[in-house]
Design an enzyme around this catalytic site. Structure first.
Site, PDB file in Angstrom:
ATOM      1  N   GLN A   1      54.310  83.991  20.477  1.00  0.00           N
ATOM      2  CA  GLN A   1      54.112  82.949  19.478  1.00  0.00           C
ATOM      3  C   GLN A   1      52.692  82.979  18.929  1.00  0.00           C
ATOM      4  O   GLN A   1      52.473  82.809  17.722  1.00  0.00           O
ATOM      5  CB  GLN A   1      54.393  81.570  20.088  1.00  0.00           C
ATOM      6  CG  GLN A   1      54.120  80.418  19.146  1.00  0.00           C
ATOM      7  CD  GLN A   1      54.460  79.071  19.755  1.00  0.00           C
ATOM      8  OE1 GLN A   1      55.590  78.635  19.681  1.00  0.00           O
ATOM      9  NE2 GLN A   1      53.480  78.424  20.366  1.00  0.00           N
TER      10      GLN A   1
ATOM     11  N   GLY B   1      48.068  72.159  30.919  1.00  0.00           N
ATOM     12  CA  GLY B   1      47.853  73.247  29.969  1.00  0.00           C
ATOM     13  C   GLY B   1      47.549  72.710  28.581  1.00  0.00           C
ATOM     14  O   GLY B   1      46.591  73.140  27.928  1.00  0.00           O
ATOM     15  N   HIS B   2      48.357  71.760  28.122  1.00  0.00           N
ATOM     16  CA  HIS B   2      48.078  71.122  26.835  1.00  0.00           C
ATOM     17  C   HIS B   2      46.707  70.449  26.842  1.00  0.00           C
ATOM     18  O   HIS B   2      45.938  70.538  25.877  1.00  0.00           O
ATOM     19  CB  HIS B   2      49.125  70.041  26.527  1.00  0.00           C
ATOM     20  CG  HIS B   2      50.514  70.541  26.339  1.00  0.00           C
ATOM     21  ND1 HIS B   2      51.543  70.232  27.189  1.00  0.00           N
ATOM     22  CD2 HIS B   2      51.047  71.330  25.370  1.00  0.00           C
ATOM     23  CE1 HIS B   2      52.655  70.789  26.760  1.00  0.00           C
ATOM     24  NE2 HIS B   2      52.385  71.469  25.667  1.00  0.00           N
TER      25      HIS B   2
END
Length: 223
Positions: free
Chosen positions: A154, A36-37
């Protein structure tokens, strides 16, 4: 890949790049990197001339000291992964670099969104997020910043932060990366027990079934 631990060194490099009219993409992380990163790094490489990734486990967004202590760390592997993805710069500050006057958290008014869901159960969490993201934006002054939609609350907080502080950065939301069984990739998944890991994908399956019931997806999309 350039690795900098000081703000001065990083800014010196970035100023040289800006003098070449290079655009700067920024991917903030707390390490223990996964696909994902790395998808955010790829997105930044596509849009920006220079990609900066930060790894910093930010203490001010943890309201539970045990959670901070147990947060997974895998720096050597993180560096290898970033090099494989051709990340240009890794910013690797310590706590003194980011909080030279101590762990002082800035207070923000994010509106109702900061008091529901995660914010309801993690008092002060989003002020900690806002504080560290502000610091990074001030240091790096990126043209683009990339955030995964997995942490959607977030993401909304960061967008509001940009409005509050009038940062000149474009926030790029990025799609959730998932395991084959549907579980969203997360550094914290490493802390799940075997039984928890086996159960966790059913949350996503339940969401999909709910979307099916209200006609938001077709049966073929459940396969």
């Amino acid at each position: 890949m350039h690795i900098y631990s000081s703000t001065e060194q990083l800014q010196s490099f970035l100023n040289q790049e800006r003098n070449k009219n290079s655009s700067i993409g920024f991917v903030p992380t707390m390490g223990a990197l996964h696909d994902g990163h790395l998808s955010l790094i790829e997105k930044s490489n596509d849009l920006a001339n220079v990609t900066v990734c930060s790894i910093f486990v930010n203490p001010t967004q943890f309201n539970n000291p045990n959670d901070l202590d147990k947060y997974p760390r895998a720096l050597d592997n993180d560096i290898k992964l970033l090099e494989q993805k051709k990340c240009d710069v890794l910013f690797l500050p310590n706590q003194t670099e980011m909080y030279p006057k101590g762990q002082i958290t800035e207070a923000f008014d994010f509106g109702p969104i900061e008091n529901v869901m995660e914010g309801k159960h993690r008092q002060g969490h989003f002020n900690g997020v806002g504080t560290i993201v502000s610091k990074f934006f001030e240091i790096i002054n990126p043209d683009y910043a990339f955030f995964g939609e997995k942490d959607y609350q977030q993401l909304a907080i960061v967008k509001r932060l940009v409005e509050i502080k009038a940062f000149k950065v474009k926030i790029i939301p990025c799609k959730i990366s998932r395991n084959a069984d549907g579980l969203a990739l997360s550094s914290r998944n490493a802390r799940l027990s075997k039984s928890q890991r086996a159960t966790a994908p059913f949350i996503y399956k339940a969401i999909l079934n709910g979307k099916l019931l209200v006609g938001k997806i077709s049966p073929s999309e459940l396969a």
